[in-house]
Enzyme design. Structure first.
Site, PDB file in Angstrom:
ATOM      1  N   SER A   1      37.735 -63.733   2.139  1.00  0.00           N
ATOM      2  CA  SER A   1      38.605 -62.624   2.510  1.00  0.00           C
ATOM      3  C   SER A   1      38.431 -62.144   3.943  1.00  0.00           C
ATOM      4  O   SER A   1      39.338 -61.512   4.482  1.00  0.00           O
ATOM      5  CB  SER A   1      38.395 -61.445   1.547  1.00  0.00           C
ATOM      6  OG  SER A   1      37.032 -61.095   1.464  1.00  0.00           O
ATOM      7  N   ASP A  36      37.552 -50.932   3.702  1.00  0.00           N
ATOM      8  CA  ASP A  36      37.721 -50.524   2.309  1.00  0.00           C
ATOM      9  C   ASP A  36      36.424 -50.562   1.503  1.00  0.00           C
ATOM     10  O   ASP A  36      36.441 -50.533   0.287  1.00  0.00           O
ATOM     11  CB  ASP A  36      38.773 -51.407   1.621  1.00  0.00           C
ATOM     12  CG  ASP A  36      38.435 -52.899   1.708  1.00  0.00           C
ATOM     13  OD1 ASP A  36      37.307 -53.241   2.101  1.00  0.00           O
ATOM     14  OD2 ASP A  36      39.319 -53.728   1.400  1.00  0.00           O
ATOM     15  N   HIS A  40      35.457 -54.960   3.322  1.00  0.00           N
ATOM     16  CA  HIS A  40      35.919 -55.699   4.491  1.00  0.00           C
ATOM     17  C   HIS A  40      35.830 -54.841   5.752  1.00  0.00           C
ATOM     18  O   HIS A  40      35.833 -53.614   5.668  1.00  0.00           O
ATOM     19  CB  HIS A  40      37.360 -56.154   4.280  1.00  0.00           C
ATOM     20  CG  HIS A  40      37.572 -56.875   2.988  1.00  0.00           C
ATOM     21  ND1 HIS A  40      38.100 -56.255   1.868  1.00  0.00           N
ATOM     22  CD2 HIS A  40      37.294 -58.145   2.618  1.00  0.00           C
ATOM     23  CE1 HIS A  40      38.156 -57.113   0.872  1.00  0.00           C
ATOM     24  NE2 HIS A  40      37.665 -58.270   1.301  1.00  0.00           N
TER      25      HIS A  40
END
Length: 377
Positions: A53, A323, A326
């Site tokens: 991610s 968040d 990340h």
């Protein structure tokens, strides 16, 4: 559980060299020195990106198992794109800055992917929801090269900790195998024609708001006095990075014609957290910009970013974490510049007195490794 998959596997960027622009090559401390120096002005024929991610620029929402995740809804993308793009940040990712001027290649990174195969993790009592591993990504890479006719591992460690494995168990049972998978991926890329391979190290796990909120320190001794991060999880990251550097050094010897580089992700982030004002960040470097929960880390899965109970900060550029899992665009930009321009000196891995890992014959050490040798990787 899907939200638990959103960490980086191990960022593996493969730059397949084409014509190089004129100019002197600048040895990058973040590259590990040794071999050919990283030329910031170099042009490459293609760039191929592997990972999770932290490098997935939009693949995750395309998979049925992960479609409709948080990165497809506001406020994701608010800073640069002004709309969600599938990136797990408020804006651009590290790879966006690294490959800003490169138009050819492909990104195989998938948010939630792991380094080890899901079946291997399951055999150890670790469940992965996203059915993608680094081996899948390297297979896609090979298929793409045929069409043209011409990275990971954070998830693994977090899933292990979420499955009640201790830090010591994770170090002993996962690090050798994860580093071995990365080694295989690098060799596959070299055999396919890569002439420059850049492998980033592990992020400072103990500074992640998610881990800090979900796994409170057992005692004050677990807290790093300089950063407030959890020293236990950071030690696991350091073990991983030390073994990764040793493996890359051996590959550099085995493939002297290929530039094999280690890029430091750990130290730029911890530098910001230790002295946020120095680098233009706010005074809550361990709190998420977007989230909720009422704790010091602004993280709770019940108030995860995009959920009704969550709120978003006014200025993401002052935050390290977007968040809770990340990084913000501001951090991604800082780390990219650090890797390319040598903002921070190359790390000098020091063996951990409390964590050690048994290496199988396929990962055994060769020769004496001095601090000087490791520092010039």
């Amino acid at each position: 559980m899907a939200l638990l998959q959103r960490l980086l596997v191990a960022l593996l960027r493969v730059l397949v060299a084409g014509e190089h622009a004129a100019g002197d090559a600048m040895p990058s401390p973040a590259s590990g020195g040794g071999g050919a120096a990283v030329n910031v002005e170099a042009r490459y024929a293609r760039v191929f990106c592997f990972g999770n991610s932290l490098t997935d620029t939009g693949n995750n929402p395309l998979l049925p198992a992960t479609a409709g995740g948080p990165s497809t809804s506001p406020p994701y993308g608010m800073t640069f794109f002004h709309r969600p793009t599938g990136r797990s940040s408020d804006g651009r990712l590290l790879i966006d800055f690294i490959a800003a001027d490169l138009l050819a290649g492909a990104n195989f990174a998938v948010g939630g992917a792991t380094a080890l195969e899901p079946a291997v993790l399951e055999s150890r009592g670790i469940v992965s929801v996203v059915p993608v591993s680094l081996s899948n990504e390297t297979r896609w890479f090979k298929d793409t090269l045929q069409l043209l006719a011409s990275t990971t591992n954070v998830n693994d460690y977090f899933l292990a900790l979420a499955s009640n494995h201790t830090v010591e168990q994770a170090a002993a049972t996962l690090v050798p195998d994860i580093v071995g998978v990365i080694r295989s991926a690098v060799i596959d890329a070299i055999v396919a024609g890569a002439r420059t391979v850049v492998v980033t190290g592990m992020i400072p796990l103990g500074c992640e708001p998610q881990l800090l909120a979900l796994f409170p320190a057992a005692s004050a001794a677990d807290d790093d006095p300089d950063t407030g991060c959890d020293a236990r999880f950071n030690e696991l990251a350091e073990v991983h990075n030390r073994e990764l550097i040793r493996m890359l050094r051996r590959l550099r010897r085995a493939f002297p014609a290929v530039a094999v580089h280690y890029a430091d992700f750990y130290r730029p982030v911890t530098a910001i957290i230790a002295s946020p004002a120095k680098y233009g960040f706010g005074d809550t470097p361990l709190a998420a910009c977007c989230g909720g929960g009422g704790n010091a880390y602004n993280f709770d899965f019940a108030a995860f970013c995009t959920l009704p109970a969550s709120t978003v900060c006014a200025d993401p550029s002052k935050y390290v974490s977007w968040d809770g899992i990340h990084y913000t665009e501001a951090v991604n930009k800082f780390v990219a510049r650090s890797m390319l321009r040598g903002v921070l000196p190359m790390p000098n891995p020091i063996p951990s007195p409390s964590l050690s890992i048994p290496l199988s014959s396929s990962h055994e050490h060769t020769g004496q490794e001095t601090s000087r040798e490791l520092a010039t990787l």
